[in-house]
Design a protein around this motif. Structure first.
Motif, PDB file in Angstrom:
ATOM      1  N   UNK A  54       6.559   4.934  -9.828  1.00  0.00           N
ATOM      2  CA  UNK A  54       6.693   3.621  -9.177  1.00  0.00           C
ATOM      3  C   UNK A  54       8.007   3.523  -8.410  1.00  0.00           C
ATOM      4  N   UNK A  55       8.321   4.565  -7.660  1.00  0.00           N
ATOM      5  CA  UNK A  55       9.555   4.596  -6.879  1.00  0.00           C
ATOM      6  C   UNK A  55       9.322   3.952  -5.512  1.00  0.00           C
ATOM      7  N   UNK A  56      10.228   3.062  -5.132  1.00  0.00           N
ATOM      8  CA  UNK A  56      10.150   2.518  -3.778  1.00  0.00           C
ATOM      9  C   UNK A  56      10.868   3.462  -2.825  1.00  0.00           C
ATOM     10  N   UNK A  57      10.863   3.137  -1.534  1.00  0.00           N
ATOM     11  CA  UNK A  57      11.445   4.027  -0.536  1.00  0.00           C
ATOM     12  C   UNK A  57      12.914   4.325  -0.828  1.00  0.00           C
ATOM     13  N   UNK A  58      13.672   3.304  -1.225  1.00  0.00           N
ATOM     14  CA  UNK A  58      15.082   3.519  -1.549  1.00  0.00           C
ATOM     15  C   UNK A  58      15.269   4.489  -2.695  1.00  0.00           C
ATOM     16  N   UNK A  59      14.365   4.457  -3.687  1.00  0.00           N
ATOM     17  CA  UNK A  59      14.442   5.404  -4.802  1.00  0.00           C
ATOM     18  C   UNK A  59      14.167   6.825  -4.338  1.00  0.00           C
TER      19      UNK A  59
END
Length: 281
Positions: A156-161
């Motif tokens: 569940x990583x967003x783009x920033x992650x």
């Protein structure tokens, strides 16, 4: 439940062990404490953090029109507005995440913490990247980019992650009750002649984690992980008994523990005897 639906934490940790030689994520039987936060709770935490950022910016607007209504310089007004935006949506999130070691208000609420993909603590660089990209994916697109990215990544990583190399780790989880490690029935004769050498700390820890979490695994995943761990540990066990891999791991762990306990007890007795002789002299 089919074999294809094996728990993601096991598969993810196994792939992490291949890509990152890190002690925290090296074991296939990864502890529950390092599970990623799910998509729903990530979204809930982001809403809480976003509300805090908006509250800071709205507070500036209120102060601007209440106390600085007589401000006559439009250029200065625009500069202050940009500074307020940068402070509310970049500086504050970055500072909070850096100083709290990945625990913002939203993450505290959902029981998460931002860590590196190798399990280490995140730092200023990671927080800055996440905050800068968060302006685009959380606010300019109303969270659509962040939600879609998180929905299609394993952790569940967003783009920033993804750019910073981080993810949200679940830290508020139940502890596994340790199981007593006893010599399996039928292997007593093997234990009398077996030689179990000291294993590398990481391998020994992975075996211990697996034996603790084995009851929570699906049978297929449980058998596969036991076989993989025994393959690595076979170089330290001689001879290998004719038993299922998990039983062999339990027997080797119990035998090694008993012998180390006996050696420590003998060493303590020697120290006590030496101390008694010195006192007598």
């Amino acid at each position: 439940m089919s074999d294809a639906s094996a728990p993601n934490p096991v598969a993810n940790a196994h792939s992490a062990a291949i890509d990152h030689d890190d002690e925290v994520l090296s074991g296939e039987a990864v502890a529950i404490e390092v599970q990623p936060v799910g998509l729903f709770f990530r979204a809930l935490g982001a809403l809480i953090d976003g509300a805090l950022c908006w509250a800071i910016y709205i507070g500036y607007i209120v102060v601007r029109f209440w106390l600085l209504a007589a401000l006559a310089d439009p250029a200065l007004d625009r500069i202050l507005g940009v500074l307020a935006l940068v402070t509310a949506f970049v500086i504050v999130p970055c500072a909070v995440e850096t100083l709290s070691h990945g625990r913002s208000l939203g993450k505290l609420a959902v029981g998460g913490r931002i860590v590196r993909v190798d399990g280490g603590a995140s730092g200023f660089r990671h927080a800055l990247i996440r905050a800068l990209l968060g302006v685009f994916e959380l606010y300019l697109t109303f969270g659509a980019v962040a939600f879609l990215t998180a929905a299609f990544t394993a952790r569940s990583q967003r783009l920033g992650d993804l750019v910073a190399g981080t993810y949200s780790q679940k830290v508020r989880t139940p502890k596994l009750a340790p199981r007593p490690i006893l010599m399996p029935a039928g292997l007593e004769a093997w234990a009398a002649i077996a030689d179990v050498a000291r294993m590398p700390d990481r391998l020994a820890r992975r075996i211990s984690q697996f034996l603790d979490s084995a009851p929570q695994l699906l049978p297929a995943a449980r058998a596969r992980i036991a076989h993989e761990l025994l393959t690595e540990a076979s170089a330290y066990i001689s001879p290998i008994p004719a038993a299922p891999p998990e039983i062999v791991l339990i027997a080797a762990t119990a035998l090694r523990r008993d012998r180390e306990t006996r050696a420590l007890r003998i060493a303590d007795e020697r120290v006590q005897k030496l101390s008694g002789v010195r006192v007598g002299v």
